[in-house]
Design an enzyme around this catalytic site. Structure first.
Site, PDB file in Angstrom:
ATOM      1  N   HIS A   1       0.817  -1.210   0.000  1.00 24.06           N
ATOM      2  CA  HIS A   1       0.000   0.000   0.000  1.00 24.06           C
ATOM      3  C   HIS A   1       0.852   1.262   0.000  1.00 24.06           C
ATOM      4  CE1 HIS A   1      -3.146  -2.629   2.237  1.00 24.06           C
ATOM      5  NE2 HIS A   1      -3.085  -2.919   0.944  1.00 24.06           N
TER       6      HIS A   1
ATOM      7  N   LYS B   1       6.209   6.388   7.331  1.00 24.09           N
ATOM      8  CA  LYS B   1       5.707   5.493   8.383  1.00 24.09           C
ATOM      9  C   LYS B   1       6.829   5.049   9.306  1.00 24.09           C
ATOM     10  CE  LYS B   1       2.168   3.885   5.232  1.00 24.09           C
ATOM     11  NZ  LYS B   1       1.803   2.866   4.248  1.00 24.09           N
TER      12      LYS B   1
ATOM     13  N   ASP C   1      -6.589  -6.143  -1.822  1.00 25.06           N
ATOM     14  CA  ASP C   1      -5.201  -6.516  -2.129  1.00 25.06           C
ATOM     15  C   ASP C   1      -5.162  -7.619  -3.177  1.00 25.06           C
ATOM     16  OD1 ASP C   1      -3.883  -5.999   1.251  1.00 25.06           O
ATOM     17  OD2 ASP C   1      -4.483  -4.615  -0.358  1.00 25.06           O
TER      18      ASP C   1
ATOM     19  N   TYR D   1       1.935   1.614  14.201  1.00 21.11           N
ATOM     20  CA  TYR D   1       2.761   2.525  13.410  1.00 21.11           C
ATOM     21  C   TYR D   1       2.229   3.949  13.410  1.00 21.11           C
ATOM     22  CZ  TYR D   1      -0.520   1.125   9.647  1.00 21.11           C
ATOM     23  OH  TYR D   1      -1.639   0.842   8.887  1.00 21.11           O
TER      24      TYR D   1
HETATM   25  C1  T46 Z   1      -5.225   2.509   6.582  1.00 24.71           C
HETATM   26  C2  T46 Z   1      -6.515   2.918   7.242  1.00 24.71           C
HETATM   27  C3  T46 Z   1      -7.667   2.172   7.110  1.00 24.71           C
HETATM   28  N1  T46 Z   1      -8.822   2.583   7.727  1.00 24.71           N
HETATM   29  C4  T46 Z   1     -10.007   1.743   7.592  1.00 24.71           C
HETATM   30  C5  T46 Z   1     -10.428   1.448   6.159  1.00 24.71           C
HETATM   31  C6  T46 Z   1     -11.022   0.057   6.251  1.00 24.71           C
HETATM   32  O1  T46 Z   1     -12.391   0.144   6.621  1.00 24.71           O
HETATM   33  C7  T46 Z   1     -10.249  -0.604   7.391  1.00 24.71           C
HETATM   34  C8  T46 Z   1      -9.129  -1.511   6.925  1.00 24.71           C
HETATM   35  O2  T46 Z   1      -8.365  -0.790   5.970  1.00 24.71           O
HETATM   36  P1  T46 Z   1      -7.279  -1.551   5.099  1.00 24.71           P
HETATM   37  O3  T46 Z   1      -7.837  -2.855   4.603  1.00 24.71           O
HETATM   38  O4  T46 Z   1      -6.732  -0.567   4.087  1.00 24.71           O
HETATM   39  O5  T46 Z   1      -6.177  -1.855   6.213  1.00 24.71           O
HETATM   40  P2  T46 Z   1      -4.701  -2.449   5.905  1.00 24.71           P
HETATM   41  O6  T46 Z   1      -4.755  -3.504   4.843  1.00 24.71           O
HETATM   42  O7  T46 Z   1      -4.120  -2.778   7.223  1.00 24.71           O
HETATM   43  O8  T46 Z   1      -3.947  -1.188   5.285  1.00 24.71           O
HETATM   44  C9  T46 Z   1      -2.717  -0.730   5.820  1.00 24.71           C
HETATM   45  O9  T46 Z   1      -1.789  -1.723   5.536  1.00 24.71           O
HETATM   46  C10 T46 Z   1      -0.508  -1.361   5.062  1.00 24.71           C
HETATM   47  C11 T46 Z   1       0.476  -2.368   5.617  1.00 24.71           C
HETATM   48  C12 T46 Z   1      -0.080   0.022   5.276  1.00 24.71           C
HETATM   49  O10 T46 Z   1       1.118   0.334   5.342  1.00 24.71           O
HETATM   50  C13 T46 Z   1      -1.083   1.080   5.320  1.00 24.71           C
HETATM   51  O11 T46 Z   1      -0.926   1.855   6.494  1.00 24.71           O
HETATM   52  C14 T46 Z   1      -2.479   0.632   5.230  1.00 24.71           C
HETATM   53  O12 T46 Z   1      -2.808   0.619   3.855  1.00 24.71           O
HETATM   54  O13 T46 Z   1      -9.690   0.481   8.155  1.00 24.71           O
HETATM   55  C15 T46 Z   1      -8.881   3.730   8.479  1.00 24.71           C
HETATM   56  O14 T46 Z   1      -9.950   4.089   9.037  1.00 24.71           O
HETATM   57  N2  T46 Z   1      -7.748   4.502   8.604  1.00 24.71           N
HETATM   58  C16 T46 Z   1      -6.565   4.131   8.017  1.00 24.71           C
HETATM   59  O15 T46 Z   1      -5.553   4.850   8.183  1.00 24.71           O
END
Ligand code: T46
Length: 199
Positions: A61, A70, A166, A130
């Site tokens: 991401h 980060k 993803d 993080y």
């Molecule tokens: C990133 C983020 C997500 N969300 C909400 C959006 C979705 O409803 C839920 C899960 O989001 P997501 O599937 O994008 O979460 P990750 O797959 O852990 O995403 C992260 O994973 C990789 C490793 C990263 O480095 C980034 O910080 C970020 O993209 O949390 C939020 O409310 N705030 C946020 O800052």
């Protein structure tokens, strides 16, 4: 705080001093003055925590615009963590580096703005913690395939568990140039003559 260089310029690992006593232990999870002593002055505006089961892969991401620097660590468990330079014009474009982060090694991993990031959980439970230098911007949130053949990342897990987002991510080659970050000096790098507390 011990500094460990990675093989990808700009990405740095720090190991905190751990203070142990009869109650347990204490270590600093972030210290502005210490990072300034290493030429970094990140201004964090958001902190995140994610919890993952073994085999979960989150990534790759990035945000563009509003790229996020980060500062990553693992509070419980272990991950294989990857940063990739995807900045247009970077001499290291497409290069990646990987670091083992765990609650045991307490390593803290700095990834500058403009890099893509991802990790795979190597333990039954991972608590990933993080700090980010820009707020979450869903409109700028973007992904690259974890198994992009051009990146050829040597993941230690063959069939990870992915989110639908993803699993559907494009390859780097499929992303149009203006959707990739621009190569520019990190806004948090201090001038080399900055005299800061060099603890
Ligand atoms: C990133 C983020 C997500 N969300 C909400 C959006 C979705 O409803 C839920 C899960 O989001 P997501 O599937 O994008 O979460 P990750 O797959 O852990 O995403 C992260 O994973 C990789 C490793 C990263 O480095 C980034 O910080 C970020 O993209 O949390 C939020 O409310 N705030 C946020 O800052």
């Amino acid at each position: 705080m011990k500094r460990i260089e990675t093989d990808l310029p700009g990405c740095l690992v720090f190991e905190p001093v751990v203070h142990e006593d009869a109650r347990g232990e204490f270590y600093e999870s972030f210290n502005h003055a210490v990072l300034a002593g290493h030429g970094l002055q990140p201004r964090f505006v958001q902190g995140n925590v994610s919890v993952s089961r073994r085999g979960v892969l989150r990534g790759l991401h990035y945000q563009w615009p509003n790229p996020q620097g980060k500062y990553l660590s693992v509070l419980e468990g272990e991950v294989w963590d990857v940063a990739i330079d995807i900045r247009r014009g970077s001499p290291h474009f497409g290069r990646w580096t990987a670091v083992l982060l765990s609650g045991q090694n307490r390593r803290q991993f700095w990834i500058p703005e403009g890099f893509a990031h991802g990790f795979v959980a190597l333990s039954d439970r991972v608590v990933f913690n993080y700090l980010c230098t820009a707020s979450y911007d869903p409109a700028a949130d973007a992904s690259i395939r974890w198994d992009d053949p051009q990146l050829a990342i040597d993941w230690p897990v063959a069939a990870p568990q992915l989110s639908a987002k993803d699993a559907a991510a494009p390859t780097l080659a499929d992303i149009v140039a203006d959707r990739l970050p621009l190569y520019e000096p990190s806004p948090h790098a201090l001038p080399s003559d900055a005299s800061w507390d060099r603890r």
